[in-house]
Design an enzyme around this catalytic site. Structure first.
Site, PDB file in Angstrom:
ATOM      1  N   MET A  28       0.861  -1.193   0.000  1.00 16.90           N
ATOM      2  CA  MET A  28       0.000   0.000   0.000  1.00 16.90           C
ATOM      3  C   MET A  28       0.899   1.246   0.000  1.00 16.90           C
ATOM      4  O   MET A  28       0.487   2.312   0.429  1.00 16.90           O
ATOM      5  CB  MET A  28      -0.919  -0.013   1.214  1.00 16.90           C
ATOM      6  CG  MET A  28      -1.874  -1.212   1.181  1.00 16.90           C
ATOM      7  SD  MET A  28      -3.423  -0.948   2.037  1.00 16.90           S
ATOM      8  CE  MET A  28      -2.876  -0.626   3.676  1.00 16.90           C
ATOM      9  N   ALA A  30       4.161   3.726   1.039  1.00 19.59           N
ATOM     10  CA  ALA A  30       4.882   4.103   2.273  1.00 19.59           C
ATOM     11  C   ALA A  30       5.962   3.058   2.544  1.00 19.59           C
ATOM     12  O   ALA A  30       6.073   2.529   3.654  1.00 19.59           O
ATOM     13  CB  ALA A  30       3.925   4.252   3.450  1.00 19.59           C
ATOM     14  N   HIS A  32       9.175   0.880   3.340  1.00 18.55           N
ATOM     15  CA  HIS A  32      10.266   0.956   4.309  1.00 18.55           C
ATOM     16  C   HIS A  32      11.179  -0.243   4.101  1.00 18.55           C
ATOM     17  O   HIS A  32      10.961  -1.042   3.176  1.00 18.55           O
ATOM     18  CB  HIS A  32       9.713   1.014   5.737  1.00 18.55           C
ATOM     19  CG  HIS A  32       8.681  -0.039   6.025  1.00 18.55           C
ATOM     20  ND1 HIS A  32       8.959  -1.378   6.038  1.00 18.55           N
ATOM     21  CD2 HIS A  32       7.338   0.063   6.263  1.00 18.55           C
ATOM     22  CE1 HIS A  32       7.871  -2.072   6.307  1.00 18.55           C
ATOM     23  NE2 HIS A  32       6.857  -1.230   6.437  1.00 18.55           N
ATOM     24  N   SER A  33      12.180  -0.392   4.989  1.00 16.84           N
ATOM     25  CA  SER A  33      13.143  -1.474   4.738  1.00 16.84           C
ATOM     26  C   SER A  33      12.513  -2.863   4.792  1.00 16.84           C
ATOM     27  O   SER A  33      13.068  -3.800   4.229  1.00 16.84           O
ATOM     28  CB  SER A  33      14.350  -1.440   5.659  1.00 16.84           C
ATOM     29  OG  SER A  33      14.312  -0.405   6.530  1.00 16.84           O
ATOM     30  N   HIS A  35       9.714  -3.617   3.317  1.00 17.86           N
ATOM     31  CA  HIS A  35       9.333  -3.853   1.922  1.00 17.86           C
ATOM     32  C   HIS A  35      10.578  -4.136   1.066  1.00 17.86           C
ATOM     33  O   HIS A  35      10.541  -4.957   0.152  1.00 17.86           O
ATOM     34  CB  HIS A  35       8.616  -2.622   1.345  1.00 17.86           C
ATOM     35  CG  HIS A  35       7.298  -2.325   1.981  1.00 17.86           C
ATOM     36  ND1 HIS A  35       7.088  -1.267   2.817  1.00 17.86           N
ATOM     37  CD2 HIS A  35       6.108  -2.973   1.898  1.00 17.86           C
ATOM     38  CE1 HIS A  35       5.831  -1.254   3.221  1.00 17.86           C
ATOM     39  NE2 HIS A  35       5.212  -2.279   2.686  1.00 17.86           N
ATOM     40  N   GLY A 146       4.964 -10.385   3.810  1.00 16.10           N
ATOM     41  CA  GLY A 146       5.734 -10.337   5.046  1.00 16.10           C
ATOM     42  C   GLY A 146       5.068 -11.145   6.147  1.00 16.10           C
ATOM     43  O   GLY A 146       3.837 -11.155   6.281  1.00 16.10           O
ATOM     44  N   LYS A 148       5.198 -10.303   9.112  1.00 10.73           N
ATOM     45  CA  LYS A 148       4.712  -9.309  10.075  1.00 10.73           C
ATOM     46  C   LYS A 148       3.171  -9.319  10.094  1.00 10.73           C
ATOM     47  O   LYS A 148       2.556  -9.276  11.142  1.00 10.73           O
ATOM     48  CB  LYS A 148       5.289  -7.951   9.667  1.00 10.73           C
ATOM     49  CG  LYS A 148       4.515  -6.736  10.024  1.00 10.73           C
ATOM     50  CD  LYS A 148       4.673  -6.357  11.471  1.00 10.73           C
ATOM     51  CE  LYS A 148       4.012  -5.047  11.768  1.00 10.73           C
ATOM     52  NZ  LYS A 148       2.783  -4.823  11.040  1.00 10.73           N
ATOM     53  N   LEU A 183       9.056  -3.329  11.761  1.00 11.63           N
ATOM     54  CA  LEU A 183       8.827  -2.223  10.826  1.00 11.63           C
ATOM     55  C   LEU A 183       7.391  -2.279  10.310  1.00 11.63           C
ATOM     56  O   LEU A 183       6.875  -3.339   9.999  1.00 11.63           O
ATOM     57  CB  LEU A 183       9.802  -2.312   9.648  1.00 11.63           C
ATOM     58  CG  LEU A 183      11.280  -2.129   9.973  1.00 11.63           C
ATOM     59  CD1 LEU A 183      12.071  -1.879   8.698  1.00 11.63           C
ATOM     60  CD2 LEU A 183      11.512  -0.981  10.937  1.00 11.63           C
ATOM     61  N   SER A 185       4.426   0.540   8.143  1.00 12.07           N
ATOM     62  CA  SER A 185       4.163   1.890   7.593  1.00 12.07           C
ATOM     63  C   SER A 185       3.482   2.758   8.644  1.00 12.07           C
ATOM     64  O   SER A 185       3.584   3.984   8.612  1.00 12.07           O
ATOM     65  CB  SER A 185       3.271   1.792   6.357  1.00 12.07           C
ATOM     66  OG  SER A 185       3.901   0.978   5.400  1.00 12.07           O
TER      67      SER A 185
END
Ligand code: PAF
Length: 282
Positions: A28, A30, A32-33, A35, A146, A148, A183, A185
């Site tokens: 989506m 935004a 970050h590391s 991704h 991920g 996560k 991590l 977004s």
């Protein structure tokens, strides 16, 4: 070179030019590391990498952060270029849903109403619907998600199995800050004190994993995790902290398991999880 397309017609044309295996990373934005790690995994395992950037309105409830969700396309494209993505699909809402909100949505089944689904009704209907659409549009061999968002990963895997979607779903381990924060977004919503309170989630998971490594049983693992959550910087409000099997079915007494947690820190909802291994009972 990274090609950027915004419409389905452009995507279809660009996709037709990709010979060999294709890996997709759905986002989506935004980026970050975390991704970047997904992109690297895709780069290593597929001949071509396609990234989708789309803030999907179907997966936001009426009181959630759809309007304020960070939209940073220029910076995202920079990340995609650096990571060697071949193609980025960044459609508008009208291009994804030309007839308005789809009347037919994927039903995530019973797991879709638990954990995140219990607090966010309709969330996984929206996620699975857009994931299936993006799979149809990008036609990948491999799709990277991920760990996560473990419930999302589990449900996407389930959907591809149950509905015979011809794609291999690859789970990629969570990337963490040095102090343990996973991590996300949404971390950019956190102010200084909230950032400290957010560490309660990873602290709970670490304590639970340690208790499991020490050979304690499921009840003691949960007790240790709750205690560590409670001992963190005040400000995090627990939604759930649950021990399940690796498929998020009710908890095992021994063997591979998953500790999953969600909490509110101010107005921000955070989730995290960890694989643990429960010792066999005597
Ligand atoms: O994980 C996300 O960012 C989203 O849920 C996804 C998979 C891109 C679907 O909108």
């Amino acid at each position: 070179m990274t090609q950027v397309v915004h419409t389905r017609a452009e995507l279809a044309e660009a996709r037709a030019g990709l010979k060999g295996t294709v890996g997709v990373v759905m986002t989506m934005g935004a980026l970050h590391s975390g991704h970047e790690t997904l992109l690297r995994a895709a780069r290593e395992q597929a001949d071509h990498v396609v990234v989708t950037v789309f803030v999907n309105p179907l997966q936001f409830g009426p009181n959630e952060d759809f309007d304020r969700y960070p939209r940073t396309l220029d910076a995202d494209l920079e990340v995609c270029r650096r990571a060697g993505a071949d193609l980025v699909f960044a459609p508008s809402v009208a291009d994804m849903y030309p007839e308005g909100q789809p009347r037919v949505r994927l039903d995530p089944g019973p797991l879709g109403a638990e954990l995140e689904g219990a607090s966010r009704p309709g969330f996984f209907h929206g996620v699975l619907t857009v994931v299936l659409k993006l799979l149809q549009l990008t036609r990948p061999d491999l799709a990277f998600f991920g760990e996560k968002d473990y419930q999302q990963l589990t449900l996407v895997r389930r959907m591809t199995r149950d509905l015979d979607v011809p794609v291999e779903v690859v789970g990629v381990p969570t990337v963490r800050e040095p102090d343990g924060l996973a991590l996300s977004s949404r971390n950019r919503y956190l102010g200084e004190p909230e950032r400290a309170a957010a560490l309660s989630l990873s602290a709970a998971l670490r304590a639970g994993a340690q208790a499991a490594d020490d050979g304690l049983d499921a009840g003691a693992v949960l007790t240790a995790a709750h205690a560590a959550f409670g001992a963190g910087t005040p400000g995090a409000r627990l939604d759930y902290l649950v021990l399940t099997d690796p498929e998020l079915e009710p908890g095992p007494v021994a063997g591979p398991a998953r500790l999953v947690i969600a909490a509110w820190v101010g107005a921000t909802r955070l989730i995290d999880n960890a694989a643990i291994h429960l010792a066999p009972r005597p």
